[in-house]
Design a protein around this motif. Sequence first.
Motif, short mmCIF file in Angstrom:
data_model
loop_
_atom_site.label_atom_id
_atom_site.label_comp_id
_atom_site.label_asym_id
_atom_site.label_seq_id
_atom_site.Cartn_x
_atom_site.Cartn_y
_atom_site.Cartn_z
N GLY A 15 0.81 -1.22 0.00
CA GLY A 15 0.00 0.00 0.00
C GLY A 15 0.83 1.26 0.00
O GLY A 15 0.42 2.28 -0.57
N VAL A 16 2.01 1.21 0.62
CA VAL A 16 2.91 2.37 0.62
C VAL A 16 3.55 2.54 -0.75
O VAL A 16 3.60 3.65 -1.30
CB VAL A 16 4.00 2.22 1.71
N LEU A 17 4.05 1.45 -1.31
CA LEU A 17 4.76 1.53 -2.59
C LEU A 17 3.84 1.89 -3.75
O LEU A 17 4.30 2.44 -4.76
CB LEU A 17 5.47 0.21 -2.87
N GLU A 18 2.55 1.59 -3.65
CA GLU A 18 1.61 1.95 -4.71
C GLU A 18 1.57 3.46 -4.94
O GLU A 18 1.44 3.93 -6.05
CB GLU A 18 0.20 1.44 -4.37
N ASP A 19 1.68 4.22 -3.85
CA ASP A 19 1.71 5.68 -3.95
C ASP A 19 2.42 6.23 -2.73
O ASP A 19 1.81 6.51 -1.70
CB ASP A 19 0.30 6.26 -4.06
N ALA A 22 1.14 9.69 -1.24
CA ALA A 22 -0.10 9.60 -0.45
C ALA A 22 0.15 8.92 0.88
O ALA A 22 -0.39 9.33 1.92
CB ALA A 22 -1.17 8.85 -1.25
N ALA A 23 1.00 7.88 0.88
CA ALA A 23 1.30 7.17 2.13
C ALA A 23 2.04 8.08 3.10
O ALA A 23 1.76 8.07 4.31
CB ALA A 23 2.12 5.92 1.83
N TYR A 24 2.97 8.88 2.60
CA TYR A 24 3.71 9.79 3.47
C TYR A 24 2.81 10.89 4.03
O TYR A 24 2.96 11.30 5.18
CB TYR A 24 4.89 10.41 2.72
N ASP A 25 1.88 11.37 3.20
CA ASP A 25 0.92 12.36 3.69
C ASP A 25 0.15 11.81 4.88
O ASP A 25 -0.06 12.51 5.88
CB ASP A 25 -0.05 12.75 2.57
N GLU A 26 -0.28 10.56 4.78
CA GLU A 26 -1.05 9.95 5.87
C GLU A 26 -0.17 9.74 7.10
O GLU A 26 -0.59 10.02 8.22
CB GLU A 26 -1.62 8.61 5.38
N MET A 27 1.05 9.28 6.90
CA MET A 27 1.95 9.05 8.04
C MET A 27 2.31 10.35 8.74
O MET A 27 2.46 10.37 9.96
CB MET A 27 3.23 8.37 7.55
N ARG A 28 2.46 11.42 7.98
CA ARG A 28 2.83 12.71 8.58
C ARG A 28 1.77 13.17 9.59
O ARG A 28 2.09 13.77 10.61
CB ARG A 28 3.01 13.75 7.48
N GLN A 29 0.50 12.86 9.31
CA GLN A 29 -0.58 13.22 10.23
C GLN A 29 -0.61 12.28 11.43
O GLN A 29 -0.85 12.70 12.56
CB GLN A 29 -1.93 13.15 9.49
N ARG A 30 -0.36 11.01 11.19
CA ARG A 30 -0.55 9.99 12.22
C ARG A 30 0.70 9.77 13.07
O ARG A 30 0.62 9.58 14.29
CB ARG A 30 -0.95 8.67 11.55
N CYS A 31 1.88 9.79 12.42
CA CYS A 31 3.12 9.44 13.12
C CYS A 31 4.28 10.15 12.42
O CYS A 31 4.99 9.55 11.61
CB CYS A 31 3.31 7.91 13.10
N PRO A 32 4.48 11.44 12.70
CA PRO A 32 5.42 12.25 11.92
C PRO A 32 6.89 11.90 12.09
O PRO A 32 7.73 12.38 11.34
CB PRO A 32 5.14 13.67 12.40
#
Length: 385
Positions: A15-19, A22-32
């Motif tokens: 799921g991370v490698l697909e995009d 987008a995955a980093y955007d989500e991680m930045r909010q959840r676990c920066p």
Amino acid sequence: MSDTHQQDWDPRAEGVLEDQIAAYDEMRQRCPMAFSDYLQWSLLRHADVMRVLEDHDTFSNAASRHLSVPNAMDPPEHTRFRRLIEPYFGPDAMAEFAPTCQAIAEAVVDRLPADGEVEAMTEMGQDFALEIQCAFMGWPASLHEPLRAWVRRQQAATLAGDREALGELALEFDGVIRELLESRREAGDAAPDDVTTRIMNESVEGRALTDEEIVSILRNWTVGELGTISASIGILMRYLAANPELQGRLRADRRLLAAAIDEILRLDAPLMSNRRITTRAVEIGGHRLEPGERLTILWGSVNRDEAVFDGADEVRLDRDPRDNLLYGTGIHVCPGAPLARMELEDFMQALLDATVEIFLLSDRPAVRALYPAGGYSEVPLHVRR
């Protein structure tokens, strides 16, 4: 360190490698500031990365197992080599290379079909990166195809995590550079007056550079340039094709081009990461790190941080350029930034001059590159001239 830290994520998950973006955007909010066995501590927030870049005493660049001049060095050693390298990208050097740069950009763009499909990564990005880098270094055109094949094999070995193959490829590349050095030594006074010959004749602290240092400098310039310039071309062409309004603005007013290039590449990083290592215990991002812990700066997240960039997912040409860490900042800011900016601006200028429209293909979307590469592996587009 993985036995003492909880795994926050898996950067290699499907799921991370697909995009990645987008995955980093989500991680930045959840676990920066996230830990993984693969990347160790990943920094996803602009403020944390600025602190790392500005405190090079605590966050060392010496994170490589191999000699890397000056990328993996700290002051005072780094300072001495930066002083040697920076004139190669200074105003005089850029003015000297500018006519060649423009001519190569126009020649590559001139290969576009009159009205048809193009795969922007291989047919434009890789061609331009190979030709422009060899020209800058003073290397013969006969190296274009061997270097292209080498890049493909390196990318495959990197994705496979094949350390043995990567080691062999590094030795192979170093061998190419050593042959170029030897041919110049044999030529003596008849050697071409180019960047490679000039680097060979440099000295640091009153002594001549060793062959190992020369090879490291030339390797870092070339391998880094081939990857990031080709990725940048793919990103830029795809973005303009997907955003006809901006494409029209740039066609109408080329004065906006430099700011637009930096802003598009802020959104979609051509270089995905860099590494650091702690020299002492430190608190950052809500975590206590001990000496010797490894960090990965994820540029693909940092430059999209909503805390710094209002409407972070939009191209805005009036942003403060000092916030954009496309080329880093501080003592380790990319020395080749003036060259990269000139190359990309010349290419995009030539592209807009030679075409009337660039647009996406409805049945063939672009394919994202996989970490550690940024941008795309394929960018199919349609162009009209």
